[in-house]
Design a protein around this motif. Structure first.
Motif, PDB file in Angstrom:
ATOM      1  N   SER A 261     -49.161  25.985 -73.128  1.00  0.00           N
ATOM      2  CA  SER A 261     -48.462  26.721 -72.064  1.00  0.00           C
ATOM      3  C   SER A 261     -49.362  26.965 -70.860  1.00  0.00           C
ATOM      4  O   SER A 261     -49.101  27.867 -70.069  1.00  0.00           O
ATOM      5  N   CYS A 262     -50.395  26.157 -70.728  1.00  0.00           N
ATOM      6  CA  CYS A 262     -51.338  26.324 -69.618  1.00  0.00           C
ATOM      7  C   CYS A 262     -50.605  26.148 -68.280  1.00  0.00           C
ATOM      8  O   CYS A 262     -49.875  25.162 -68.098  1.00  0.00           O
ATOM      9  N   PRO A 263     -50.789  27.053 -67.330  1.00  0.00           N
ATOM     10  CA  PRO A 263     -50.081  26.956 -66.047  1.00  0.00           C
ATOM     11  C   PRO A 263     -50.748  26.016 -65.040  1.00  0.00           C
ATOM     12  O   PRO A 263     -50.406  26.038 -63.865  1.00  0.00           O
ATOM     13  N   ILE A 264     -51.699  25.207 -65.491  1.00  0.00           N
ATOM     14  CA  ILE A 264     -52.322  24.186 -64.645  1.00  0.00           C
ATOM     15  C   ILE A 264     -52.190  22.842 -65.355  1.00  0.00           C
ATOM     16  O   ILE A 264     -52.552  22.723 -66.525  1.00  0.00           O
ATOM     17  N   ARG A 265     -51.670  21.849 -64.653  1.00  0.00           N
ATOM     18  CA  ARG A 265     -51.565  20.511 -65.243  1.00  0.00           C
ATOM     19  C   ARG A 265     -52.029  19.491 -64.211  1.00  0.00           C
ATOM     20  O   ARG A 265     -51.622  19.533 -63.051  1.00  0.00           O
ATOM     21  N   THR A 266     -52.892  18.577 -64.654  1.00  0.00           N
ATOM     22  CA  THR A 266     -53.473  17.583 -63.748  1.00  0.00           C
ATOM     23  C   THR A 266     -53.010  16.180 -64.109  1.00  0.00           C
ATOM     24  O   THR A 266     -52.782  15.858 -65.280  1.00  0.00           O
ATOM     25  N   PHE A 267     -52.905  15.340 -63.082  1.00  0.00           N
ATOM     26  CA  PHE A 267     -52.404  13.972 -63.242  1.00  0.00           C
ATOM     27  C   PHE A 267     -53.320  13.009 -62.489  1.00  0.00           C
ATOM     28  O   PHE A 267     -53.705  13.269 -61.345  1.00  0.00           O
ATOM     29  N   LEU A 268     -53.648  11.901 -63.117  1.00  0.00           N
ATOM     30  CA  LEU A 268     -54.288  10.782 -62.442  1.00  0.00           C
ATOM     31  C   LEU A 268     -53.208   9.740 -62.190  1.00  0.00           C
ATOM     32  O   LEU A 268     -52.579   9.249 -63.132  1.00  0.00           O
ATOM     33  N   VAL A 269     -52.960   9.415 -60.917  1.00  0.00           N
ATOM     34  CA  VAL A 269     -51.932   8.436 -60.552  1.00  0.00           C
ATOM     35  C   VAL A 269     -52.641   7.334 -59.778  1.00  0.00           C
ATOM     36  O   VAL A 269     -52.943   7.475 -58.589  1.00  0.00           O
ATOM     37  N   THR A 270     -52.946   6.230 -60.459  1.00  0.00           N
ATOM     38  CA  THR A 270     -53.785   5.195 -59.876  1.00  0.00           C
ATOM     39  C   THR A 270     -53.096   3.840 -59.846  1.00  0.00           C
ATOM     40  O   THR A 270     -52.285   3.517 -60.730  1.00  0.00           O
ATOM     41  N   SER A 271     -53.451   3.045 -58.841  1.00  0.00           N
ATOM     42  CA  SER A 271     -52.916   1.685 -58.730  1.00  0.00           C
ATOM     43  C   SER A 271     -53.602   0.723 -59.688  1.00  0.00           C
ATOM     44  O   SER A 271     -53.184  -0.435 -59.814  1.00  0.00           O
ATOM     45  N   ARG A 272     -54.656   1.164 -60.347  1.00  0.00           N
ATOM     46  CA  ARG A 272     -55.336   0.309 -61.331  1.00  0.00           C
ATOM     47  C   ARG A 272     -54.377  -0.051 -62.469  1.00  0.00           C
ATOM     48  O   ARG A 272     -53.428   0.673 -62.753  1.00  0.00           O
ATOM     49  N   SER A 273     -54.672  -1.163 -63.141  1.00  0.00           N
ATOM     50  CA  SER A 273     -53.933  -1.510 -64.358  1.00  0.00           C
ATOM     51  C   SER A 273     -54.745  -1.030 -65.557  1.00  0.00           C
ATOM     52  O   SER A 273     -55.981  -1.049 -65.529  1.00  0.00           O
ATOM     53  N   ALA A 274     -54.072  -0.582 -66.574  1.00  0.00           N
ATOM     54  CA  ALA A 274     -54.758   0.019 -67.719  1.00  0.00           C
ATOM     55  C   ALA A 274     -55.616  -1.000 -68.468  1.00  0.00           C
ATOM     56  O   ALA A 274     -56.802  -0.779 -68.706  1.00  0.00           O
ATOM     57  N   ALA A 275     -55.037  -2.132 -68.826  1.00  0.00           N
ATOM     58  CA  ALA A 275     -55.739  -3.097 -69.677  1.00  0.00           C
ATOM     59  C   ALA A 275     -56.937  -3.717 -68.972  1.00  0.00           C
ATOM     60  O   ALA A 275     -57.987  -3.946 -69.581  1.00  0.00           O
ATOM     61  N   SER A 276     -56.815  -3.991 -67.676  1.00  0.00           N
ATOM     62  CA  SER A 276     -57.856  -4.718 -66.958  1.00  0.00           C
ATOM     63  C   SER A 276     -58.951  -3.836 -66.358  1.00  0.00           C
ATOM     64  O   SER A 276     -60.082  -4.279 -66.206  1.00  0.00           O
ATOM     65  N   SER A 277     -58.607  -2.596 -65.998  1.00  0.00           N
ATOM     66  CA  SER A 277     -59.615  -1.776 -65.312  1.00  0.00           C
ATOM     67  C   SER A 277     -59.496  -0.287 -65.609  1.00  0.00           C
ATOM     68  O   SER A 277     -60.134   0.528 -64.936  1.00  0.00           O
ATOM     69  N   GLY A 278     -58.695   0.063 -66.614  1.00  0.00           N
ATOM     70  CA  GLY A 278     -58.481   1.485 -66.901  1.00  0.00           C
ATOM     71  C   GLY A 278     -59.567   2.137 -67.732  1.00  0.00           C
ATOM     72  O   GLY A 278     -59.835   3.331 -67.589  1.00  0.00           O
ATOM     73  N   ALA A 279     -60.227   1.354 -68.601  1.00  0.00           N
ATOM     74  CA  ALA A 279     -61.206   1.944 -69.521  1.00  0.00           C
ATOM     75  C   ALA A 279     -62.357   2.608 -68.777  1.00  0.00           C
ATOM     76  O   ALA A 279     -62.816   3.689 -69.161  1.00  0.00           O
ATOM     77  N   ARG A 280     -62.823   1.976 -67.688  1.00  0.00           N
ATOM     78  CA  ARG A 280     -63.970   2.540 -66.964  1.00  0.00           C
ATOM     79  C   ARG A 280     -63.621   3.905 -66.363  1.00  0.00           C
ATOM     80  O   ARG A 280     -64.455   4.816 -66.348  1.00  0.00           O
ATOM     81  N   VAL A 281     -62.406   4.044 -65.886  1.00  0.00           N
ATOM     82  CA  VAL A 281     -61.950   5.317 -65.322  1.00  0.00           C
ATOM     83  C   VAL A 281     -61.977   6.425 -66.373  1.00  0.00           C
ATOM     84  O   VAL A 281     -62.519   7.510 -66.153  1.00  0.00           O
ATOM     85  N   LEU A 282     -61.403   6.144 -67.540  1.00  0.00           N
ATOM     86  CA  LEU A 282     -61.331   7.163 -68.593  1.00  0.00           C
ATOM     87  C   LEU A 282     -62.719   7.486 -69.148  1.00  0.00           C
ATOM     88  O   LEU A 282     -63.019   8.656 -69.452  1.00  0.00           O
ATOM     89  N   LYS A 283     -63.563   6.478 -69.253  1.00  0.00           N
ATOM     90  CA  LYS A 283     -64.921   6.724 -69.739  1.00  0.00           C
ATOM     91  C   LYS A 283     -65.743   7.511 -68.718  1.00  0.00           C
ATOM     92  O   LYS A 283     -66.614   8.303 -69.091  1.00  0.00           O
ATOM     93  N   THR A 284     -65.455   7.301 -67.438  1.00  0.00           N
ATOM     94  CA  THR A 284     -66.143   8.076 -66.403  1.00  0.00           C
ATOM     95  C   THR A 284     -65.784   9.553 -66.516  1.00  0.00           C
ATOM     96  O   THR A 284     -66.656  10.433 -66.482  1.00  0.00           O
ATOM     97  N   LEU A 285     -64.492   9.854 -66.655  1.00  0.00           N
ATOM     98  CA  LEU A 285     -64.062  11.244 -66.818  1.00  0.00           C
ATOM     99  C   LEU A 285     -64.705  11.867 -68.055  1.00  0.00           C
ATOM    100  O   LEU A 285     -65.156  13.022 -68.033  1.00  0.00           O
ATOM    101  N   ARG A 286     -64.759  11.098 -69.129  1.00  0.00           N
ATOM    102  CA  ARG A 286     -65.377  11.588 -70.365  1.00  0.00           C
ATOM    103  C   ARG A 286     -66.855  11.893 -70.144  1.00  0.00           C
ATOM    104  O   ARG A 286     -67.368  12.916 -70.613  1.00  0.00           O
ATOM    105  N   SER A 287     -67.551  11.018 -69.414  1.00  0.00           N
ATOM    106  CA  SER A 287     -68.983  11.228 -69.159  1.00  0.00           C
ATOM    107  C   SER A 287     -69.226  12.474 -68.314  1.00  0.00           C
ATOM    108  O   SER A 287     -70.282  13.101 -68.400  1.00  0.00           O
TER     109      SER A 287
END
Length: 357
Positions: A261-287
Motif C-alpha cells: 500500500s506504499c503511496p509512491i510507485r516508480t516506473f521505468l519506461v524505456t525505448s530499449r528492448s528487454a532481450a537485447s539491451s534490458g539486462a544492463r539497465v536492471l543490473k545497473t539499478l541493482r548495483s
C-alpha cells in the motif's frame, strides 16, 4: 475617574494577554512540523510551473514588468489556476500526510519550495493562491527578476521544475536534477492516494553513453555494445539522485509493512528492448541499490499509449519527441535537456546553427 492600580497592569492568569499567548501556542502546535532541509526531499518549483500563468506572462512580455506587477497586485485576491506541476505537488503532500501518520515526528518528508524570479509584490497573489488550494508551501525564494538557479544548492534541492528551458539547462549543468514542465493536451484523472513517477532510462536515470553509440553507430552496434558491457553499470544520469530520494521514502513505508500500500510507485519506461539491451539497465539499478516498481521495455514503440494506462503525476524524458507524444494523450510531462538526444528529433540530426567568427 477611578484610580488605576499597578496590579491592574500586570497580566494575570485570566488576562487577555495570557489567553492570546496560549491561543498562539495552540495554533503553533496545530501546524504540521516542517521538514528539515538536511533530511527532506526538496522539490523546488517555479510559479509558472505550479500555476497556469500564460496570460500573466503575456502581459509581462508585451507590456513590461511594471504593468505585470500592477496586474498581479490588482488581482491578488483571485487565485491562479493550476499549472503543469500542480497535481504532482499535491501528490507529494498526500505522501507527506501518510508519512506523518506512520512517523509523527519524522523530518524525512517532501519539502516544496516556490523558487521564482518574480518580484516580491507578486508574492501576495502567490500566497493567496497557495492557501486557496490548501498547499503546504512555507519556503519561498523570490529573486526580483534575477535567476534563482544560484539558490538551488543553498536550498539543498533534489529536483527543480520550471517552465523555463534555459534555467532548467543551467540547473542540470550545476549538477541538480531538473526538468521543463509541459501541460497535457487533455485532462486525465490521476490517483489521489498514490504518487506515480515515470522515468525514461538513457540520459535521464542513466548517462547518455549508450545512446551516443546508438545515434552515431546504429542499433546493431548498440546491441553488441550492451551485451559486451552487460555487467558494467551505466554511469548515473541527471535524475538518478531523485529516484534515490524517492526510494529512501519508499523504504520508510516498507519498514512498517506497507509495501503493498506504499503511496509512491516508480516506473521505468524505456525505448530499449528487454532481450537485447534490458539486462544492463536492471543490473545497473541493482548495483546502485535502487528498486524500480515497474520496468517497461518498449523496443522502440511509442510511449504515449502506455503512459496513458500508467497515469503518472509526472513523466521524465530527454527527447521532445516522446514528450510530445505523451502530452498529446494526457500525460503531465517533464523534459530533461541532457545528452546527445538534444541534437536529434524523431531520430534525425537537427542542424546546429553555424557559429560566426
Amino acid at each position: 475617574m477611578s484610580e488605576i492600580k499597578p496590579s491592574d497592569l500586570s497580566p494575570t492568569e485570566d488576562s487577555g494577554e495570557v489567553r492570546d499567548l496560549a491561543d498562539f501556542d495552540n495554533l503553533c502546535l496545530s501546524i504540521p512540523s516542517q521538514p528539515k532541509p538536511r533530511y527532506a526531499v526538496t522539490v523546488a518549483v517555479s510559479s509558472r510551473a505550479l500555476f497556469n500563468m500564460v496570460d500573466d506572462r503575456k502581459i509581462y512580455e508585451e507590456e513590461g514588468v511594471e504593468k505585470y506587477v500592477a496586474h498581479q497586485v490588482e488581482h491578488e485576491n483571485e487565485p491562479l489556476k493550476p499549472g503543469a506541476a500542480f497535481l504532482f505537488v499535491q501528490a507529494l503532500m498526500n505522501v507527506n500526510s501518510r508519512l506523518r501518520e506512520l512517523y509523527p515526528d519524522s523530518k524525512e518528508l517532501f519539502d516544496i519550495v516556490l523558487m521564482t524570479n518574480n518580484h516580491a509584490q507578486v508574492g501576495v497573489r502567490l500566497i493567496n493562491s497557495i492557501n486557496h488550494y490548501d498547499l503546504t508551501i512555507e519556503r519561498f525564494c523570490m529573486t526580483g527578476g534575477n535567476s534563482p538557479i544560484g539558490y538551488l544548492k543553498a536550498y539543498m534541492t533534489n529536483l527543480y521544475l520550471s517552465k523555463d528551458a534555459e534555467k532548467v539547462t543551467e540547473a542540470i549543468e550545476e549538477g541538480i536534477a531538473a526538468a521543463t514542465m509541459f501541460m497535457p493536451e487533455m485532462e486525465t484523472e490521476l490517483s489521489d492516494t498514490q504518487l506515480r513517477v515515470a522515468f525514461d532510462g538513457d540520459a535521464v536515470l542513466f548517462s547518455d553513453e549508450s545512446e551516443i553509440i546508438m545515434k552515431e553507430h546504429g542499433l546493431d552496434t548498440f546491441f553488441e555494445h550492451e551485451k559486451e558491457f552487460e555487467n558494467k553499470p551505466l554511469a548515473q544520469g541527471p535524475l538518478k539522485c531523485f529516484l534515490e530520494a524517492l526510494g529512501k521514502l519508499q523504504r520508510k513505508f516498507y519498514a512498517k509493512n506497507e509495501r503493498l500500500s506504499c503511496p509512491i510507485r516508480t516506473f521505468l519506461v524505456t525505448s530499449r528492448s528487454a532481450a537485447s539491451s534490458g539486462a544492463r539497465v536492471l543490473k545497473t539499478l541493482r548495483s546502485w541499490g535502487l528498486e524500480i516498481d515497474e520496468a517497461l521495455f518498449l523496443a522502440g514503440a511509442p510511449k504515449g499509449p502506455l503512459l496513458q494506462k500508467i497515469k503518472p503525476h509526472i513523466f521524465f524524458d530527454d527527447q521532445m519527441f516522446h514528450i510530445e507524444g505523451a502530452k498529446e494523450l494526457g500525460t503531465i510531462s517533464a523534459h530533461v535537456p541532457y545528452g546527445i538526444g538534444q541534437k536529434y528529433h524523431k531520430g534525425k540530426l537537427i542542424e546546429q546553427p553555424v557559429k560566426k567568427e
